[in-house]
Scaffold this active site. Structure first.
Site, short mmCIF file in Angstrom:
data_model
loop_
_atom_site.label_atom_id
_atom_site.label_comp_id
_atom_site.label_asym_id
_atom_site.label_seq_id
_atom_site.Cartn_x
_atom_site.Cartn_y
_atom_site.Cartn_z
N GLU A 164 0.98 -1.23 -0.10
CA GLU A 164 -0.09 -0.08 -0.05
C GLU A 164 0.78 1.31 -0.07
O GLU A 164 0.92 1.98 0.84
CB GLU A 164 -1.07 -0.03 0.95
CG GLU A 164 -2.02 -1.17 1.20
CD GLU A 164 -3.23 -1.18 2.36
OE1 GLU A 164 -2.97 -0.07 2.97
OE2 GLU A 164 -3.81 -1.79 2.20
N GLU A 361 -5.15 -8.77 0.94
CA GLU A 361 -5.89 -8.20 2.17
C GLU A 361 -7.27 -7.99 1.99
O GLU A 361 -7.81 -7.42 0.93
CB GLU A 361 -5.54 -7.10 2.92
CG GLU A 361 -4.09 -7.21 3.64
CD GLU A 361 -3.60 -6.08 4.10
OE1 GLU A 361 -4.13 -5.27 4.48
OE2 GLU A 361 -2.47 -5.70 4.06
C1 FCB Z 1 -4.46 -1.96 5.49
C2 FCB Z 1 -3.11 -2.33 5.91
C3 FCB Z 1 -3.30 -3.45 6.97
C4 FCB Z 1 -4.32 -3.29 7.99
C5 FCB Z 1 -5.59 -3.10 7.28
C6 FCB Z 1 -6.81 -3.18 8.30
O1 FCB Z 1 -4.58 -0.84 4.94
O2 FCB Z 1 -2.17 -2.86 4.93
O3 FCB Z 1 -2.02 -3.31 7.71
O4 FCB Z 1 -4.25 -2.14 9.10
O5 FCB Z 1 -5.66 -1.87 6.42
#
Ligand code: FCB
Length: 456
Positions: A164, A361
């Site tokens: 990110e 994620e």
């Molecule tokens: C993302 C992050 C991760 C976590 C989630 C909820 O942006 O990569 O570390 O905090 O959000």
């Protein structure tokens, strides 16, 4: 009815070093920007820090056993740069040895490790030299990537350079809500460019080491919605979409920064001068796979007054604002909208043809409670079921999606929210460090075991 996923689909959970490891000064680890930031009063909810976190540095053995008990075959974790190189440059063998032990333990349990080299914890020593707005940090990152790859590359095939970059650049240096807590939009844009450059140089360094590896970067996407379908709303959405989704993606695909975005940001005067000859070629190293993080959509609206306050992480993106989320929210206040996930994946199918995707994620925070040794987190179970359904819809419509990593294995240090937001499929009592499987862990394990979803 079972909705099956493709054969060989990679199922995993994800974590990040600063969020779980603790042992902030053990074995020569140097401070990262998150140590500094969380120690400053008022930066993190309840004054929390990652000093202890989930004590994963001490308990990794138990945590890997837990994963293997659930039968989840992939594990995405990140390496802390300041553990391996406390000052960002010189190697600390004891820090590197931790990841060596972790990888061995995972492999022993039949779990495939997926390494992320940077999940936001820049060595403080490099922030003292200017941090990501300093171009030199990109090549130092490539040296670090090469060092970690030399140590683990005989056993690890899947490498993500950066997690990110949007958050690292625009939240770290733009609105300052994350470490290093700087509010300088011009610097944030330059940081964003250098993060991409660091990715490109690291991809080259990893491949120069030889071996067979899959190189990726993980981007967080926010599909943009508007309430009204007219020209001004479409333009507001376009601005936010280009900043959030295409600032990072298009250069990676070899298309450079979109000219409309450069025009939107031109008044800040910093991005174009930072792009040296050859940078765009370095950034556009071939990707073997793209990591996709999805949590929630964004809603954009036009803003006539350029001086008016905007909720955009880069308020200097004039003429648009981000509306508050609506409908059913998770406990961190993010909107639940699985259909936006499908839309995003289908958009990526068209925008990056031929590039396989892995969901790196996806997950949700809710208020969880342990009652008689169980956590009945129905809302999270529903969130996963709906979002996995959304991924399945996209696969059925031709998106090339190779895997899904649930965020997160453990409740952990949720950045500026400290320990107040729980994303784990495993509950952690931060006093006793006791781990308790939530119902969502059992649900996810069941999906993994069948390689499919039942009844949706
Ligand atoms: C993302 C992050 C991760 C976590 C989630 C909820 O942006 O990569 O570390 O905090 O959000």
């Amino acid at each position: 009815m079972t909705r099956s996923f493709p054969a060989g689909f990679r199922w995993g959970t994800a974590t990040a070093s600063y969020q779980i490891e603790g042992s902030a000064t053990a074995d020569g680890r140097g401070p990262s920007i998150w140590d500094t930031f969380s120690a400053e009063p008022g930066r993190v909810a309840d004054g929390a820090t990652g000093d202890r976190a989930c004590e994963h540095y001490l308990r990794y053995d138990e945590d890997v056993d837990l994963l293997s008990g659930l039968g989840i075959p992939y594990y995405r974790f990140s390496v802390a740069w300041s553990r391996v190189m406390p000052d960002g440059r010189a190697i600390e063998p004891r820090g590197l040895a931790f990841y060596d032990r972790l990888v061995d333990k995972l492999l022993q349990r039949g779990i495939t490790p997926m390494v992320t080299l940077y999940h936001w914890d820049l060595p403080q020593a490099l922030q003292d030299e200017g941090g990501w707005p300093n171009r030199d940090v990109a090549s130092l990152f490539a040296d670090y990537a090469q060092t970690v790859h030399k140590a683990l590359g005989d056993r690890v095939r899947q490498w993500t350079t950066i997690n990110e970059p949007f958050c690292a650049a625009f939240i770290g240096y733009g609105n300052g809500d994350h470490a290093p807590g700087i509010q300088d939009e011009g610097a944030a844009l330059v940081a964003g460019h250098h993060l991409l450059l660091a990715h490109g140089q690291a991809a080259q360094a990893l491949r120069a080491n030889g071996g067979e590896q899959e190189v990726s970067i993980v981007l967080n996407f926010a599909p943009v919605l508007t309430d009204v379908d007219d020209a001004t709303h479409r333009e507001a959405a376009r601005k936010f979409d280009f900043l959030h989704n295409r600032f990072f993606l298009d250069p990676l695909l070899g298309r450079g920064y979109p000219p409309e975005l450069l025009a939107d940001l031109d008044h800040l005067g910093t991005l174009e001068p930072a792009i040296a000859d050859g940078d765009l070629e370095v950034i556009a190293q071939p990707l073997d796979v793209l990591g996709v993080n999805y949590y929630a959509p964004a809603r954009a609206v036009p803003l006539d007054d350029p001086e008016a306050d905007s909720n955009c992480p880069l308020p200097g993106l004039r003429g648009m604002d981000v509306l508050p989320p609506r409908g059913e929210l998770t406990s961190i206040g993010w909107e639940q909208r699985p259909e936006s996930f499908t839309d995003l994946l289908l958009w990526l199918r068209g925008h990056c043809p031929g590039l396989p995707l892995v969901i790196a994620e996806n997950g949700a925070a809710f208020e969880d409670e342990v009652v008689d040794g169980r956590v009945h987190d129905e809302q999270r179970v529903r969130y996963f079921a709906e979002h996995l359904g959304a991924v399945h819809d996209a696969i059925e419509r031709g998106a090339d999606i190779r895997g899904y990593m649930a965020w997160s294995l453990l409740d952990n240090f949720e950045w500026a929210m400290g320990y107040t937001k729980r994303f784990g499929i495993v509950h952690v009592d931060f006093e006793t460090q006791e781990r308790t499987l939530k119902d969502s862990a059992r649900f996810f394990a069941d999906v993994v075991a069948r390689n499919g979803l039942i009844g949706l």
